[in-house]
Structure formats: C-alpha cells, structure tokens
Design a protein around this motif. Structure first.
Motif, mmCIF file in Angstrom:
data_model
loop_
_atom_site.group_PDB
_atom_site.id
_atom_site.type_symbol
_atom_site.label_atom_id
_atom_site.label_comp_id
_atom_site.label_asym_id
_atom_site.label_seq_id
_atom_site.Cartn_x
_atom_site.Cartn_y
_atom_site.Cartn_z
ATOM 1 N N THR A 183 0.760 -1.294 0.029
ATOM 2 C CA THR A 183 0.117 0.017 -0.023
ATOM 3 C C THR A 183 0.716 1.178 -0.141
ATOM 4 O O THR A 183 1.527 1.551 0.901
ATOM 5 N N PRO A 184 0.719 1.992 -1.057
ATOM 6 C CA PRO A 184 1.250 3.530 -1.079
ATOM 7 C C PRO A 184 0.221 4.415 -0.483
ATOM 8 O O PRO A 184 -0.764 3.733 0.099
ATOM 9 N N GLY A 185 0.503 5.594 -0.625
ATOM 10 C CA GLY A 185 -0.556 6.647 -0.159
ATOM 11 C C GLY A 185 -0.595 6.776 1.395
ATOM 12 O O GLY A 185 -1.309 6.664 2.196
ATOM 13 N N ILE A 186 1.051 6.594 1.953
ATOM 14 C CA ILE A 186 0.965 6.419 3.425
ATOM 15 C C ILE A 186 1.648 7.963 3.820
ATOM 16 O O ILE A 186 2.812 8.269 3.143
ATOM 17 N N ARG A 187 0.974 8.473 4.806
ATOM 18 C CA ARG A 187 1.534 9.649 5.516
ATOM 19 C C ARG A 187 1.170 9.615 6.841
ATOM 20 O O ARG A 187 0.313 9.540 7.386
ATOM 21 N N PRO A 188 2.423 10.076 7.490
ATOM 22 C CA PRO A 188 2.317 10.203 9.046
ATOM 23 C C PRO A 188 1.612 11.496 9.271
ATOM 24 O O PRO A 188 1.197 12.161 8.504
ATOM 25 N N ASN A 189 1.141 11.518 10.720
ATOM 26 C CA ASN A 189 0.231 12.586 10.753
ATOM 27 C C ASN A 189 0.721 13.962 10.612
ATOM 28 O O ASN A 189 0.047 15.086 10.233
ATOM 29 N N SER A 190 1.986 13.980 10.712
ATOM 30 C CA SER A 190 2.635 15.445 10.433
ATOM 31 C C SER A 190 2.860 15.775 8.961
ATOM 32 O O SER A 190 3.490 16.648 8.890
ATOM 33 N N ALA A 191 2.664 14.994 8.215
ATOM 34 C CA ALA A 191 2.941 14.958 6.564
ATOM 35 C C ALA A 191 1.776 15.498 5.920
ATOM 36 O O ALA A 191 0.721 15.298 6.131
ATOM 37 N N GLN A 192 2.176 16.236 4.919
ATOM 38 C CA GLN A 192 1.024 16.602 3.952
ATOM 39 C C GLN A 192 0.695 15.518 2.862
ATOM 40 O O GLN A 192 1.795 14.669 2.697
ATOM 41 N N ASN A 193 -0.467 15.566 2.590
ATOM 42 C CA ASN A 193 -0.918 14.381 1.565
ATOM 43 C C ASN A 193 -0.467 14.551 0.243
ATOM 44 O O ASN A 193 -0.114 13.507 -0.531
ATOM 45 N N SER A 210 -2.259 -4.371 5.798
ATOM 46 C CA SER A 210 -1.348 -4.005 4.773
ATOM 47 C C SER A 210 -0.134 -4.935 5.044
ATOM 48 O O SER A 210 0.351 -5.120 6.182
ATOM 49 N N ASN A 211 0.311 -5.544 3.807
ATOM 50 C CA ASN A 211 1.516 -6.403 4.042
ATOM 51 C C ASN A 211 2.959 -5.629 4.008
ATOM 52 O O ASN A 211 3.920 -6.164 4.337
ATOM 53 N N GLY A 212 2.724 -4.343 3.278
ATOM 54 C CA GLY A 212 3.887 -3.735 3.215
ATOM 55 C C GLY A 212 3.290 -2.310 3.000
ATOM 56 O O GLY A 212 2.354 -2.133 2.187
ATOM 57 N N ILE A 213 4.088 -1.074 3.304
ATOM 58 C CA ILE A 213 3.777 0.282 3.013
ATOM 59 C C ILE A 213 5.099 0.683 2.239
ATOM 60 O O ILE A 213 6.183 0.384 2.420
ATOM 61 N N VAL A 214 4.450 1.505 1.325
ATOM 62 C CA VAL A 214 5.638 2.374 0.594
ATOM 63 C C VAL A 214 5.486 3.819 0.698
ATOM 64 O O VAL A 214 4.398 4.577 0.711
ATOM 65 N N ILE A 215 6.614 4.252 1.224
ATOM 66 C CA ILE A 215 6.649 5.808 1.636
ATOM 67 C C ILE A 215 7.624 6.536 1.170
ATOM 68 O O ILE A 215 8.872 6.068 0.999
ATOM 69 N N GLY A 216 7.552 7.587 0.495
ATOM 70 C CA GLY A 216 8.796 8.298 -0.036
ATOM 71 C C GLY A 216 9.167 9.643 0.515
ATOM 72 O O GLY A 216 9.972 9.415 1.563
ATOM 73 N N ARG A 217 8.500 10.781 0.172
ATOM 74 C CA ARG A 217 8.848 12.018 0.649
ATOM 75 C C ARG A 217 8.946 12.252 2.169
ATOM 76 O O ARG A 217 9.925 12.966 2.608
ATOM 77 N N PRO A 218 7.893 11.946 3.015
ATOM 78 C CA PRO A 218 8.262 11.758 4.365
ATOM 79 C C PRO A 218 9.515 11.343 4.976
ATOM 80 O O PRO A 218 9.930 11.738 6.096
ATOM 81 N N ILE A 219 10.400 10.399 4.243
ATOM 82 C CA ILE A 219 11.437 10.047 4.590
ATOM 83 C C ILE A 219 12.619 10.621 3.867
ATOM 84 O O ILE A 219 13.500 11.088 4.318
ATOM 85 N N THR A 220 12.334 10.562 2.563
ATOM 86 C CA THR A 220 13.621 11.260 1.728
ATOM 87 C C THR A 220 13.540 12.590 1.705
ATOM 88 O O THR A 220 14.894 13.084 1.491
ATOM 89 N N GLN A 221 12.435 13.535 2.389
ATOM 90 C CA GLN A 221 12.716 14.747 2.438
ATOM 91 C C GLN A 221 12.684 15.257 3.440
ATOM 92 O O GLN A 221 12.872 16.474 3.878
ATOM 93 N N SER A 222 13.020 14.265 4.609
ATOM 94 C CA SER A 222 13.146 14.572 5.980
ATOM 95 C C SER A 222 14.457 15.120 6.406
ATOM 96 O O SER A 222 15.605 14.861 5.311
ATOM 97 N N ALA A 223 14.696 15.994 7.138
ATOM 98 C CA ALA A 223 16.126 16.328 7.951
ATOM 99 C C ALA A 223 16.720 15.319 7.982
ATOM 100 O O ALA A 223 18.355 15.228 8.206
ATOM 101 N N ASP A 224 16.340 14.068 8.732
ATOM 102 C CA ASP A 224 16.907 12.903 9.093
ATOM 103 C C ASP A 224 16.381 11.597 8.644
ATOM 104 O O ASP A 224 15.453 11.027 9.426
ATOM 105 N N PRO A 225 16.551 11.190 7.511
ATOM 106 C CA PRO A 225 15.830 10.053 6.982
ATOM 107 C C PRO A 225 15.935 8.709 7.746
ATOM 108 O O PRO A 225 14.903 8.061 7.794
ATOM 109 N N LYS A 226 16.879 8.548 8.267
ATOM 110 C CA LYS A 226 17.086 7.462 9.106
ATOM 111 C C LYS A 226 16.094 7.413 10.287
ATOM 112 O O LYS A 226 15.327 6.499 10.742
#
Length: 240
Positions: A183-193, A210-226
């Motif tokens: 499942t994509p379309g995953i956003r933490p509460n603090s992130a924009q849709n 869901s068996n697995g979530i796909v998430i990009g910008r909330p991680i890759t555009q974070s100040a600390d991706p890890k």
C-alpha cells in the motif's frame, strides 16, 4: 501474514541524492527500496545494480501496460535484473498479466534466482470516485473496481496488488490469505498528503491488514531520513 518493513520510494532527481539517502538508511535490516519511473528512465538498469550493490533489495515500479507480447519481453528483462518486486496495470487484462508472469519467470531462470513478486496496480492512490466516474466512465464504486482487479490478478497467478490500505479489507474478502496487499498513499500524521487522495497513516495501514507500505517524501525529504524511517517502521509494527 507476511509483513515487510516499510519500502522507501527513491523518487529523487539525481544519483547524488540517491547515494545520500541510501547512506543515511544504514539500518538493520536494510529496507527495500522502490525505484520508480523517474529514476529508472534517467539511469536505466544500471541504477538497479547500483542500489543492489549498496546492499538494498529493489522494488522496480514501472507499471507495465502494453500488448501481451511487448509486456512479456519487457518482463523478461526485469526478471533478469534480480529485483524483489515489480508492477503491472491490472487494467491490461488477463492475457497481458499472464504474459508478464511468463516473462518474469524466464528472466529469473536466466540468472538462477526466484522470480520477482508481481503486483497488479488496481487504482492509483491519486484516483477518487469522482475521477473514476467522470473521467474513466466506470460506473461501479472505486472499492468494487479495486476488488475486481484483485480477483483478476490472483486468478492469473500474480502475487498481489498495489492498492490503498483503505481497500485492503474488501480485497481480503475475495483473495487467499497469502495474497499480498502493498500500500502506497502512506503519510504520517505530521506530513502533507501531496497529490495522494486515499491516504492513511502507517499505523492505520497496519490495522487494515497491509503487508507492506510504500513511503517516499516523508522519509527522503526529511532532515533525518534514518530517524524518519525508524519512526515509521515502529508505527507500522503496531496495530493498536
């Protein structure tokens, strides 16, 4: 139920950004990385090998959709790349889906590896009922459309589907327990849709099955991706 760690979407512009993000994701075990059209069309198959050489498994998200013969040949090339997952549009029909499965298996045999898990795109998470009815001219509900595509995918031998987590419960009603819902379309509460319409949090995705979530910008555009990845992974583990 099979449950994958969060899959990180590398939807970035250049190789330096790819390398920076991957170096920051030095967690154990390392997450699967989604390579989509933007990165793949820029660098070609060598980006897959590059990411694999850095110790990451690859979800190659190219959303195949063409006549069966063309799709089978393309899938054979993908199968020989040794990726973990790949995608195809369910809307292409059973003949095209079966052809892609054959191609993947042929490519995997060439390198002596298990074939990639083949996942059917149901309806993109940027689609809503209004677009479905007014632009695609599909009279049934979005959930019914997604459920029908899931049944078609399983009957054709595919491993699972890409869908919104909101549709996982209705898909589970018509498929076997080991059929994957990624499942994509995953956003933490603090992130924009952003451009996503059918959006849930990592914890909601876990509760929905869901068996697995796909998430990009909330991680890759974070100040600390890890740190962002670890937070999301912990939230996805919980189902409370």
């Amino acid at each position: 139920m099979i449950k994958y760690s969060p899959i990180v979407a590398l939807d970035v512009a250049n190789l330096d950004q790819v390398n920076t993000i991957l170096k920051q994701l030095d967690v154990n075990p390392r997450p699967m990385v989604k390579i989509g059209m933007e990165v793949f069309y820029h660098f070609g198959p060598r980006i897959v090998k590059h990411v694999q050489a850095m110790g990451f498994t690859v979800f190659l998200d190219l959303k195949l959709h063409d006549i069966p013969n063309t799709v089978e040949r393309a899938a054979r090339v993908i199968g020989a790349l040794g990726v973990e997952m790949t995608t195809i549009h369910a809307a292409g029909g059973s003949e095209m889906l079966a052809a892609s499965k054959r191609g993947l298996m042929q490519g995997a045999q060439e390198i002596g590896k298990a074939p990639a898990k083949l996942l059917a795109i149901t309806q993109l998470t940027s689609i809503d009922d209004q677009i479905l009815h007014n632009q695609q001219h599909i009279a049934i509900s979005l959930q019914e459309s997604v459920r029908n595509y899931a049944k078609l995918a399983e009957s054709t031998g595919l491993d699972g589907v890409i869908c919104s987590a909101l549709e996982v419960p209705v898909i589970r009603e018509v498929v076997s327990p080991d059929f994957l819902c990624i499942t994509p379309g995953i956003r933490p509460n603090s992130a924009q849709n952003g451009d996503q319409k059918r959006v849930v949090t990592p914890n909601q995705a876990a509760k929905l099955g869901s068996n697995g979530i796909v998430i990009g910008r909330p991680i890759t555009q974070s100040a600390d991706p890890k740190f962002a990845y670890k937070q999301i992974a912990e939230e996805f583990k919980e189902e409370k």
